[in-house]
Design a protein around this motif. Structure first.
Motif, PDB file in Angstrom:
ATOM      1  N   PHE A  75      21.536  46.247 -63.012  1.00 25.85           N
ATOM      2  CA  PHE A  75      21.106  47.322 -63.903  1.00 25.85           C
ATOM      3  C   PHE A  75      19.980  48.109 -63.249  1.00 25.85           C
ATOM      4  N   GLY A  76      19.973  49.412 -63.499  1.00 23.79           N
ATOM      5  CA  GLY A  76      18.877  50.236 -63.007  1.00 23.79           C
ATOM      6  C   GLY A  76      18.997  51.647 -63.530  1.00 23.79           C
ATOM      7  N   THR A  77      17.985  52.434 -63.276  1.00 23.18           N
ATOM      8  CA  THR A  77      17.962  53.816 -63.759  1.00 23.18           C
ATOM      9  C   THR A  77      17.611  54.770 -62.623  1.00 23.18           C
ATOM     10  N   ASP A  78      17.963  56.011 -62.829  1.00 21.05           N
ATOM     11  CA  ASP A  78      17.715  57.069 -61.850  1.00 21.05           C
ATOM     12  C   ASP A  78      16.515  57.896 -62.299  1.00 21.05           C
ATOM     13  N   HIS A  79      15.710  58.339 -61.355  1.00 19.52           N
ATOM     14  CA  HIS A  79      14.501  59.087 -61.712  1.00 19.52           C
ATOM     15  C   HIS A  79      14.794  60.485 -62.244  1.00 19.52           C
ATOM     16  N   ILE A 121      14.541  53.019 -73.311  1.00 18.48           N
ATOM     17  CA  ILE A 121      15.414  53.233 -74.473  1.00 18.48           C
ATOM     18  C   ILE A 121      16.842  52.819 -74.159  1.00 18.48           C
ATOM     19  N   ILE A 122      17.367  53.331 -73.061  1.00 17.97           N
ATOM     20  CA  ILE A 122      18.776  53.065 -72.768  1.00 17.97           C
ATOM     21  C   ILE A 122      18.994  51.596 -72.423  1.00 17.97           C
ATOM     22  N   GLN A 123      17.975  50.954 -71.854  1.00 20.35           N
ATOM     23  CA  GLN A 123      18.119  49.520 -71.574  1.00 20.35           C
ATOM     24  C   GLN A 123      18.292  48.737 -72.873  1.00 20.35           C
ATOM     25  N   GLU A 124      17.488  49.071 -73.884  1.00 24.76           N
ATOM     26  CA  GLU A 124      17.602  48.383 -75.172  1.00 24.76           C
ATOM     27  C   GLU A 124      18.953  48.651 -75.820  1.00 24.76           C
ATOM     28  N   GLN A 125      19.467  49.857 -75.649  1.00 26.35           N
ATOM     29  CA  GLN A 125      20.761  50.187 -76.244  1.00 26.35           C
ATOM     30  C   GLN A 125      21.897  49.437 -75.547  1.00 26.35           C
ATOM     31  N   HIS A 137      16.187  41.774 -62.971  1.00 29.16           N
ATOM     32  CA  HIS A 137      16.015  42.397 -61.663  1.00 29.16           C
ATOM     33  C   HIS A 137      16.367  43.876 -61.739  1.00 29.16           C
ATOM     34  N   GLU A 138      15.808  44.543 -62.737  1.00 29.85           N
ATOM     35  CA  GLU A 138      16.077  45.968 -62.936  1.00 29.85           C
ATOM     36  C   GLU A 138      15.598  46.771 -61.739  1.00 29.85           C
ATOM     37  N   ARG A 139      16.395  47.769 -61.365  1.00 31.62           N
ATOM     38  CA  ARG A 139      16.045  48.626 -60.244  1.00 31.62           C
ATOM     39  C   ARG A 139      15.797  50.052 -60.732  1.00 31.62           C
ATOM     40  N   PHE A 140      14.996  50.784 -59.952  1.00 37.22           N
ATOM     41  CA  PHE A 140      14.666  52.166 -60.261  1.00 37.22           C
ATOM     42  C   PHE A 140      14.662  52.926 -58.956  1.00 37.22           C
ATOM     43  N   THR A 141      15.227  54.105 -58.935  1.00 34.55           N
ATOM     44  CA  THR A 141      15.358  54.831 -57.673  1.00 34.55           C
ATOM     45  C   THR A 141      14.013  55.272 -57.095  1.00 34.55           C
ATOM     46  N   MET A 142      12.915  55.088 -57.849  1.00 30.91           N
ATOM     47  CA  MET A 142      11.595  55.408 -57.310  1.00 30.91           C
ATOM     48  C   MET A 142      10.790  54.153 -56.988  1.00 30.91           C
ATOM     49  N   ASP A 143      11.421  52.956 -57.090  1.00 32.71           N
ATOM     50  CA  ASP A 143      10.739  51.733 -56.674  1.00 32.71           C
ATOM     51  C   ASP A 143      10.309  51.866 -55.213  1.00 32.71           C
ATOM     52  N   ALA A 144       9.220  51.187 -54.851  1.00 38.38           N
ATOM     53  CA  ALA A 144       8.681  51.323 -53.495  1.00 38.38           C
ATOM     54  C   ALA A 144       9.693  50.925 -52.425  1.00 38.38           C
ATOM     55  N   ASP A 145      10.388  49.783 -52.619  1.00 36.50           N
ATOM     56  CA  ASP A 145      11.330  49.360 -51.593  1.00 36.50           C
ATOM     57  C   ASP A 145      12.558  50.277 -51.553  1.00 36.50           C
ATOM     58  N   TYR A 146      12.943  50.793 -52.724  1.00 32.82           N
ATOM     59  CA  TYR A 146      14.068  51.724 -52.755  1.00 32.82           C
ATOM     60  C   TYR A 146      13.679  53.025 -52.044  1.00 32.82           C
ATOM     61  N   ALA A 147      12.441  53.462 -52.254  1.00 28.84           N
ATOM     62  CA  ALA A 147      11.964  54.679 -51.592  1.00 28.84           C
ATOM     63  C   ALA A 147      11.988  54.521 -50.071  1.00 28.84           C
ATOM     64  N   GLN A 148      11.687  53.307 -49.599  1.00 26.31           N
ATOM     65  CA  GLN A 148      11.752  53.052 -48.160  1.00 26.31           C
ATOM     66  C   GLN A 148      13.178  53.176 -47.646  1.00 26.31           C
ATOM     67  N   ALA A 149      14.124  52.716 -48.436  1.00 26.14           N
ATOM     68  CA  ALA A 149      15.530  52.839 -48.048  1.00 26.14           C
ATOM     69  C   ALA A 149      15.930  54.310 -47.944  1.00 26.14           C
ATOM     70  N   VAL A 150      15.461  55.109 -48.883  1.00 30.01           N
ATOM     71  CA  VAL A 150      15.779  56.540 -48.886  1.00 30.01           C
ATOM     72  C   VAL A 150      15.207  57.205 -47.631  1.00 30.01           C
ATOM     73  N   ARG A 151      13.980  56.856 -47.298  1.00 31.77           N
ATOM     74  CA  ARG A 151      13.355  57.436 -46.103  1.00 31.77           C
ATOM     75  C   ARG A 151      14.092  57.008 -44.846  1.00 31.77           C
ATOM     76  N   ARG A 152      14.515  55.755 -44.814  1.00 33.17           N
ATOM     77  CA  ARG A 152      15.252  55.260 -43.642  1.00 33.17           C
ATOM     78  C   ARG A 152      16.533  56.073 -43.443  1.00 33.17           C
ATOM     79  N   VAL A 153      17.245  56.340 -44.524  1.00 36.32           N
ATOM     80  CA  VAL A 153      18.485  57.112 -44.420  1.00 36.32           C
ATOM     81  C   VAL A 153      18.189  58.528 -43.923  1.00 36.32           C
ATOM     82  N   PHE A 154      17.179  59.158 -44.483  1.00 31.85           N
ATOM     83  CA  PHE A 154      16.844  60.518 -44.070  1.00 31.85           C
ATOM     84  C   PHE A 154      16.478  60.549 -42.592  1.00 31.85           C
TER      85      PHE A 154
END
Length: 900
Positions: A75-79, A121-125, A137-154
């Motif tokens: 589960f996770g959400t997008d910024h 909200i949407i998690q509760e729903q 283990h919820e994920r968020f596209t602005m998490d620090a480790d996720y942000a590192q992955a984004v930078r690596r790809v770029f």
């Protein structure tokens, strides 16, 4: 078990037990089922499409868990860059603060505050729906480790030459003040005009002193730098090479020939504005035309155009058309409907705008991504969506990935103002590595949200920090998503995964149907036709909502949801289909309760086919288990829902439980009947669980052990505390119960019983009135089987005597009603209990009355004046009434034939 099932009380309690356990987490297993939820916007709320998507995913995961696989539903959400920034901007304005006054750093802090406040909200729903998703283990596209992955790809793509910066035409939203990709633009058909404008020639050509151009956007003429004609238009050949003096501006611009021009559009002369139209930009590049931006980021005319500077697009259009009219240069205006691009977020008209942006070059990425689908490495369900993917991939353009926002992943490109050094870096720098200068700044733009979400299947599982965590869990099992993001997201996930991991991100892509309102229009809060899944859960329970939604998955592109609303208040009133699903929940509960109330003295043991009904139900159970197993595994959720519904309601509840009631009262047969019933109920609950998790879990808590809880040598296994952790009834383990001959025999007997019962019901005969039955058949095997089943038929249908005869020499019994079946006719002798002649007369009158009503309705529907003027809902009701009357007439005619 309580007398009645109350989902409002039961479901939250069961949910808490699930959440308190660790069943939602990944455990070792044989095989893997990993699914990543399409990340909803962090500030979003559940809508009908989300609810269907999540119900599908949960069914897949729950079945895999019960089959002993290692499961994890991430589960996770997008910024949601544009959406979140827009909402925070609005909130700040309400507080009297502007984003620019606040500054970038504090604005981003405000965005974080917003996501923390509204992001759950949407998690509760989703939780309330009963979705067994890994919430720890919820994920968020602005998490620090996720942000590192984004930078690596770029950075990797930048250094590999796949990312570049260029001045290109983009779709610009003047409201959001950012670029929008082609795939995010929504096209709306709008009624507009075609303006025919006179452009003077610098020198007459063959005695002609002007040309006439046709345009849908006269406001952009300030940026014209050429006039194009088709090389296939001989009438224009003499004008190629001539020069036009652009009105208002005085700019001299050339006339040239280009194959982009359709000679049949307008006058055949096309004004070319390279900075404000993609086709014009291509022509401008080919012919060396200047590209002039006449609009700023707010789509207002820039300085340098006199009285027109500072006007927005609409104002400029009005004033420019007026100027042409005043100067005798407006030839005429024609009505013209055309397609206009709109921002998918704010619905503003997009402006094709020349600007400096970052792009991903897709030529090297699309080949492997295309082969992934054509080779079968990725399979679409339904298969027709494969062509949508391939068509888009064949024509895909370089991807504009920069957005003029503050909230999001900032582009990791750094510039030195002292020496001109530029590079993309994993880590921030403040000192230039080339000259040591301290005037270093980072690019102001952020990345398109889809750029970060394209990494979702692997960046959520530890890449690139711990790539070993992906082993055995990537590629993921399936991606369940909507058709409108096949290009935006599905294709880009495949491209990025193949590039960085050398493998596809998922094996299957499941495209669920778009849920429309009852009238076929798009659901929308503003229209008042959108149904909130939480309202459905509150009224009918999560199981009923889920089951109804899953039953809509028929392979169709769009499906209609039958929500009804109060015309005065706009409030949701009811959904008949969801009510039917709730009735199914109630049926399951009541049948289970009846059985469990009759389990005194129950001892576990294997099921045994002591009677034809036992053999029939065990065979049907084994086939249903195979169909449901394959149905969920093959993503055929509508078929699966209908299969299990028909089996449980029609075969288990309406027939098998009924025919075993007398055997439960017989001491000699009671023990084995109890074992058979518990076995059938247990398997049925397990098959139902992925689709209806709550009510099945509630019943499971009151169930004794069935033979499924024992090994083949009869030794007891530890019974699972929760049904969600119980073993799946594998088809192979039940295949021995399949008995085609017993099924056929019971179905024949059931048809005779049904014919007798329908006759009793139609003529309101007492269930205790013994009736004689004569069956006529020309099929010897059918006759033999029915004679073998005579005792069963007579006992359950209250038949005093049953005779089975061949067609030769058979005469229809006096005072009988006939029911025709495929292989035989059933003649139910009602004798003096029914006045058949009076019944014939009654049916004739009803048929005549119904035909008269139908004729009246058809006359109304054939009246074109009525069709054109009446409200759509009234016309729809008339058509429904015509269908109902047609069906009624056919039913009455069939009844009349029974009396012949």
């Amino acid at each position: 078990m309580e007398k009645s099932y109350d989902p409002a009380a039961s479901e939250p309690a069961i949910l808490q037990r699930w959440l308190a356990s660790d069943s939602y987490l990944r455990h070792p297993g044989k095989g893997d089922c990993t699914i990543t939820i399409p990340p909803p916007n962090v500030t979003g709320i559940l809508h009908a499409g989300h609810a269907l998507d999540d119900a599908i995913q949960d069914a897949i995961v729950r079945q895999a868990r019960m089959r002993g696989r290692s499961t994890r539903w991430i589960f996770g959400t997008d910024h949601a860059g544009i959406a979140t920034q827009t909402r925070v901007d609005k909130k700040l304005k309400e507080e009297g603060v502007s984003r620019l006054e606040l500054g970038r750093e504090k604005f981003i802090e405000a965005c974080w505050d917003w996501t923390r406040e509204y992001g759950g909200i949407i998690q509760e729903q989703i939780k309330r729906m009963g979705c067994s998703v890994d919430l720890e283990h919820e994920r968020f596209t602005m998490d620090a480790d996720y942000a590192q992955a984004v930078r690596r790809v770029f950075v990797d793509w930048y250094r590999d030459g796949l990312i570049y910066r260029g001045r290109r035409i983009v779709n610009w939203c003047p409201s959001c003040k950012t670029a929008i990709s082609d795939d995010e633009a929504e096209y709306h058909a709008e009624a507009g005009h075609l303006w025919l404008l006179r452009y003077p020639l610098a020198e007459p050509v063959e005695g002609v002193d002007h040309i006439v151009v046709a345009t849908t956007r006269p406001e952009t003429m300030l940026g014209d730098t050429g006039i194009a004609v088709s090389p296939k238009d001989p009438a224009k050949a003499a004008f190629v090479g001539a020069t036009v003096v652009l009105p208002i501006v005085g700019r001299k611009i050339p006339i040239f020939a280009d194959y982009h021009v359709d000679p049949g559009f307008g006058t055949g002369y096309v004004k070319v504005t390279p900075a404000h139209d993609p086709n014009d930009y291509a022509m401008g590049e080919a012919h060396g035309l200047e590209s002039i931006n006449i609009f700023d980021e707010r789509a207002r005319v820039v300085e340098g155009y006199g009285e027109f500077s500072g006007l927005d697009r609409d104002e400029a259009r009005e004033r420019i058309v007026a100027w042409f009219s005043e100067h005798g240069l407006l030839e005429r205006v024609e009505d013209h409907e055309h397609s206009v691009m709109h921002c998918y977020r704010c619905d503003s008209s997009l402006e094709p705008w020349l600007s400096e942006q970052w792009f991903v070059a897709v030529d090297r990425l699309r080949g492997p991504a295309t082969e992934a689908v054509t080779s079968g490495a990725v399979t679409f369900h339904p298969k027709r969506w494969e062509q949508t993917y391939l068509t888009w991939m064949a024509g895909v353009k370089d991807w504009c990935i920069s957005r003029q926002l503050w909230w999001g992943h900032r582009i990791p490109v750094f510039y030195c103002e002292d020496c001109g050094w530029t590079d993309a870096l994993i880590e921030d720098v403040e000192i230039c590595p080339v000259c040591g200068g301290r005037h270093v700044h980072q690019d102001e733009n952020v990345l398109d949200t889809w750029f970060s979400s394209q990494l979702w299947t692997f960046a959520t599982q530890g890449w690139p920090q711990t790539p070993e965590a992906l082993e055995g869990h990537h590629p993921t099992t399936a991606l369940v998503t909507a058709r409108d993001i096949i290009a935006l997201w599905v294709a880009r996930m495949i491209m990025s995964s193949l590039y960085f991991l050398g493998e596809v991100p998922f094996h299957d892509v499941v495209i669920y149907p778009t849920i429309l309102a009852a009238d076929g229009s798009r659901m929308s809060k503003s229209k008042g036709n959108g149904v909130d899944p939480m309202d459905l859960i509150e009224r009918y329970g999560a199981d009923a909502m889920r089951f109804n939604l899953l039953s809509l998955c028929t392979g169709n592109q769009d499906v209609r949801f039958d929500a009804e609303f109060d015309p005065k208040t706009g409030d949701f009133v009811r959904s008949a289909r969801t009510e039917q699903a709730r009735a199914f929940v109630t049926k399951i509960w009541n049948a289970s309760r009846f059985l469990l109330l009759n389990m005194d003295g129950y001892t576990p043991g294997p099921p045994v086919a002591d009677t034809a009904a036992d053999a029939w139900i065990l065979s049907r159970l084994a086939k249903t288990a195979a169909a449901v197993t394959d149905g969920i595994a093959g993503y055929a959720f509508g078929d699966t829902a209908r299969t299990i519904h028909g089996f449980v309601w029609n075969e288990v509840c309406d027939w098998y439980i009924e025919v075993t009631k007398t055997r439960l009262k017989d001491v000699s047969s009671r023990a084995q009947t109890q074992r058979n019933l518990i076995f059938v109920l247990d398997v049925s609950l397990r098959l139902l669980h992925p689709l209806m998790p709550f009510v099945t879990e509630a019943i499971w808590g009151s169930m004794p052990a069935s033979w499924l809880d024992f090994s083949r040598d009869g030794q007891s296994h530890e019974r699972a505390e929760q049904l969600m952790d119980a073993a799946w009834p594998e088809p192979e383990a039940l295949s021995a119960y399949i008995d085609e001959r017993s099924e056929r025999a019971f179905e024949l007997a059931r048809s005779v019983v049904a014919a007798v019962r329908s006759t009793r019901a139609r003529y309101r005969l007492s269930p205790r009135a013994a009736l004689g039955v004569r069956v006529r058949t020309q099929v010897p095997a059918v006759a033999e089987t029915l004679r073998e089943q005579a005792d069963f038929i007579c006992g359950i249908a209250a038949v005093r005597d049953l005779e089975v005869s061949s067609a030769d020499g058979f005469h229809k019994p006096t005072g009988s009603v006939t029911v025709v079946e495929p292989d035989f006719d059933v003649h139910v002798i009602v004798g003096d209990l029914v006045d058949l002649e009076a019944e014939r007369l009654r049916l004739a009158r009803e048929i005549e009355r119904a035909r008269a009503d139908l004729a009246g309705v058809e006359r109304t529907l054939s009246n074109q004046g009525f069709i054109s003027k009446a409200a759509p809902e009234i016309v729809s009701r008339k058509r429904n009434r015509a269908r109902e009357l047609t069906e009624t007439i056919q039913g009455l005619v069939d009844q009349a034939h029974e009396l012949d």
